[in-house]
Design a protein around this motif. Structure first.
Motif, PDB file in Angstrom:
ATOM      1  N   GLN A 114      -3.545   4.012  12.632  1.00  0.00           N
ATOM      2  CA  GLN A 114      -2.177   4.502  12.527  1.00  0.00           C
ATOM      3  C   GLN A 114      -1.957   5.543  13.601  1.00  0.00           C
ATOM      4  O   GLN A 114      -2.407   6.689  13.484  1.00  0.00           O
ATOM      5  N   GLY A 174       3.293   2.737  12.467  1.00  0.00           N
ATOM      6  CA  GLY A 174       2.813   2.068  11.271  1.00  0.00           C
ATOM      7  C   GLY A 174       1.341   1.736  11.345  1.00  0.00           C
ATOM      8  O   GLY A 174       0.635   2.113  12.281  1.00  0.00           O
ATOM      9  N   LEU A 175       0.896   1.016  10.343  1.00  0.00           N
ATOM     10  CA  LEU A 175      -0.505   0.601  10.279  1.00  0.00           C
ATOM     11  C   LEU A 175      -0.738  -0.611  11.185  1.00  0.00           C
ATOM     12  O   LEU A 175       0.123  -1.488  11.303  1.00  0.00           O
ATOM     13  N   PHE A 224      -3.898   0.951  -2.961  1.00  0.00           N
ATOM     14  CA  PHE A 224      -3.600  -0.471  -3.072  1.00  0.00           C
ATOM     15  C   PHE A 224      -2.722  -0.686  -4.297  1.00  0.00           C
ATOM     16  O   PHE A 224      -3.124  -0.339  -5.404  1.00  0.00           O
ATOM     17  N   TYR A 239       3.719   0.408   2.732  1.00  0.00           N
ATOM     18  CA  TYR A 239       3.517  -0.614   3.744  1.00  0.00           C
ATOM     19  C   TYR A 239       3.240  -1.962   3.085  1.00  0.00           C
ATOM     20  O   TYR A 239       2.434  -2.054   2.157  1.00  0.00           O
ATOM     21  N   TRP A 260      -3.855  -3.417  12.026  1.00  0.00           N
ATOM     22  CA  TRP A 260      -5.179  -3.948  11.718  1.00  0.00           C
ATOM     23  C   TRP A 260      -5.991  -4.102  12.990  1.00  0.00           C
ATOM     24  O   TRP A 260      -5.532  -4.714  13.954  1.00  0.00           O
ATOM     25  N   VAL A 299      -8.399  -0.008  10.296  1.00  0.00           N
ATOM     26  CA  VAL A 299      -6.942   0.023  10.464  1.00  0.00           C
ATOM     27  C   VAL A 299      -6.579   1.309  11.199  1.00  0.00           C
ATOM     28  O   VAL A 299      -7.119   2.373  10.892  1.00  0.00           O
ATOM     29  N   TYR A 327       0.841  -1.190   0.000  1.00  0.00           N
ATOM     30  CA  TYR A 327       0.000   0.000   0.000  1.00  0.00           C
ATOM     31  C   TYR A 327       0.883   1.249   0.000  1.00  0.00           C
ATOM     32  O   TYR A 327       1.928   1.277   0.660  1.00  0.00           O
ATOM     33  N   LEU A 339     -11.027 -11.236  -3.700  1.00  0.00           N
ATOM     34  CA  LEU A 339     -10.260 -12.459  -3.507  1.00  0.00           C
ATOM     35  C   LEU A 339      -9.737 -12.579  -2.076  1.00  0.00           C
ATOM     36  O   LEU A 339      -8.989 -13.493  -1.764  1.00  0.00           O
ATOM     37  N   LEU A 340     -10.122 -11.673  -1.226  1.00  0.00           N
ATOM     38  CA  LEU A 340      -9.766 -11.644   0.194  1.00  0.00           C
ATOM     39  C   LEU A 340      -8.269 -11.411   0.414  1.00  0.00           C
ATOM     40  O   LEU A 340      -7.465 -11.480  -0.497  1.00  0.00           O
ATOM     41  N   HIS A 341      -7.934 -11.136   1.646  1.00  0.00           N
ATOM     42  CA  HIS A 341      -6.551 -10.991   2.106  1.00  0.00           C
ATOM     43  C   HIS A 341      -5.838  -9.785   1.529  1.00  0.00           C
ATOM     44  O   HIS A 341      -4.601  -9.765   1.468  1.00  0.00           O
ATOM     45  N   TYR A 342      -6.590  -8.775   1.098  1.00  0.00           N
ATOM     46  CA  TYR A 342      -6.003  -7.498   0.753  1.00  0.00           C
ATOM     47  C   TYR A 342      -7.101  -6.452   0.849  1.00  0.00           C
ATOM     48  O   TYR A 342      -8.284  -6.789   0.929  1.00  0.00           O
ATOM     49  N   PHE A 343      -6.688  -5.206   0.848  1.00  0.00           N
ATOM     50  CA  PHE A 343      -7.634  -4.105   1.025  1.00  0.00           C
ATOM     51  C   PHE A 343      -7.591  -3.231  -0.220  1.00  0.00           C
ATOM     52  O   PHE A 343      -6.593  -2.533  -0.449  1.00  0.00           O
ATOM     53  N   ASP A 344      -8.643  -3.293  -1.018  1.00  0.00           N
ATOM     54  CA  ASP A 344      -8.552  -2.654  -2.324  1.00  0.00           C
ATOM     55  C   ASP A 344      -9.028  -1.202  -2.345  1.00  0.00           C
ATOM     56  O   ASP A 344      -8.636  -0.442  -3.246  1.00  0.00           O
ATOM     57  N   TYR A 376      -8.637   4.336   9.702  1.00  0.00           N
ATOM     58  CA  TYR A 376      -9.056   4.104   8.327  1.00  0.00           C
ATOM     59  C   TYR A 376     -10.067   2.964   8.256  1.00  0.00           C
ATOM     60  O   TYR A 376      -9.888   1.941   8.937  1.00  0.00           O
ATOM     61  N   TRP A 418      -9.763   2.271   0.336  1.00  0.00           N
ATOM     62  CA  TRP A 418      -9.613   2.808   1.678  1.00  0.00           C
ATOM     63  C   TRP A 418     -10.352   4.140   1.797  1.00  0.00           C
ATOM     64  O   TRP A 418     -10.459   4.895   0.818  1.00  0.00           O
ATOM     65  N   GLY A 419     -10.797   4.418   3.004  1.00  0.00           N
ATOM     66  CA  GLY A 419     -11.263   5.762   3.289  1.00  0.00           C
ATOM     67  C   GLY A 419     -10.082   6.706   3.444  1.00  0.00           C
ATOM     68  O   GLY A 419      -8.926   6.271   3.475  1.00  0.00           O
ATOM     69  N   GLN A 420     -10.399   7.980   3.558  1.00  0.00           N
ATOM     70  CA  GLN A 420      -9.337   8.988   3.632  1.00  0.00           C
ATOM     71  C   GLN A 420      -8.753   9.118   5.033  1.00  0.00           C
ATOM     72  O   GLN A 420      -7.768   9.834   5.231  1.00  0.00           O
TER      73      GLN A 420
END
Lengths: 108, 119
Positions: free
Chosen positions: B39, B44-45, A48, A89, B47, B37, A38, B102-107, B95, B109-111
């Motif tokens: 920060q 760092g980020l 992303f 990240y 979850w 998420v 990211y 497909l899961l396991h990722y975040f496509d 966030y 995001w909010g601002q």
């Protein structure tokens, strides 16, 4: 779970290539191909960039590529551009998502 | 196009509570899990967990159980993060992030929503 290990900062000149590493363990990075990356820029929604180690979502330039070897994943940015300057990240999966500590990319 | 728009910054005193909203548009809200998420300043980020937008069933990460509550209102395609009994170290950018097909990722995001806890 501890955060994945990334270098605090990397830098490169326009046109050059840089690689950002993301080191975990055999229980996270080494165990799954669910590696994503990211891009975070101040005041903007995170973007992303890479998923499943090396797959690029539509709209992400092919200058961005991902790879993995053992417990270390990597993001390579070739043909650096000023607009690439951001925090990056990595994220792996180990039963639940785990992020890296982030890497600040400076374009000189 | 897919958009996640979060509510604005909040300044709260310790002990208060806060609710952050994340309004989705451009896709079928019920079809994708929503994640949260955090920060913290200079960090760092991290979850926080996710919510099944179809059933409303939340899953919170270790360290976020108790004071943190996820909810959704499907009638307005909005996810919420509610934090009770705020502490100074809750000061962070929060966030929402949609989990990809497909899961396991975040496509998407909010601002981000900045929550500052200070007396």
């Amino acid at each position: 779970q501890s955060a994945l290990t990334q270098p605090r900062s990397v830098s490169g000149s326009p046109g050059q290539s840089v690689t950002i590493s993301c080191t975990g363990t055999s229980s996270d990075v080494g165990a799954y191909d669910f590696i994503s990356w990211y891009q975070l820029r101040p005041g903007k929604a995170p973007k992303f960039m890479i998923y499943d180690v090396n797959r690029r979502p539509s709209g992400v330039p092919d200058r961005f590529s991902g790879s993995k070897s053992g417990n270390t994943a990597s993001l390579t940015i070739s043909g650096l551009q000023a607009e690439d300057e951001a925090d990056y990240y990595c994220c792996s999966y180990a039963g639940s998502p785990i992020f890296g500590g982030g890497t600040k990319l400076t374009v000189l | 196009q897919v958009q996640l728009v979060q509510s604005g910054s909040e300044l709260k005193e310790p002990g208060a509570s806060v609710t952050i909203s994340c309004k989705a548009s451009g896709y079928a809200f019920n079809n994708y899990p929503m994640n949260w998420v955090r920060q913290a300043p200079g960090q760092g980020l991290e979850w926080m967990g996710w919510i099944n937008t179809n059933t409303g069933n939340p899953t919170l990460a270790q360290g976020f159980t108790g004071r943190f509550v996820f909810s959704v209102d499907t009638s307005v395609s909005t996810a919420y993060l509610h934090i009770n009994s705020l502490k100074a170290d809750d000061t962070a950018l929060y966030y929402c992030a949609r989990e990809g097909e497909l899961l396991h990722y975040f496509d998407y995001w909010g601002q981000g929503t900045l929550v500052t806890v200070s007396s």
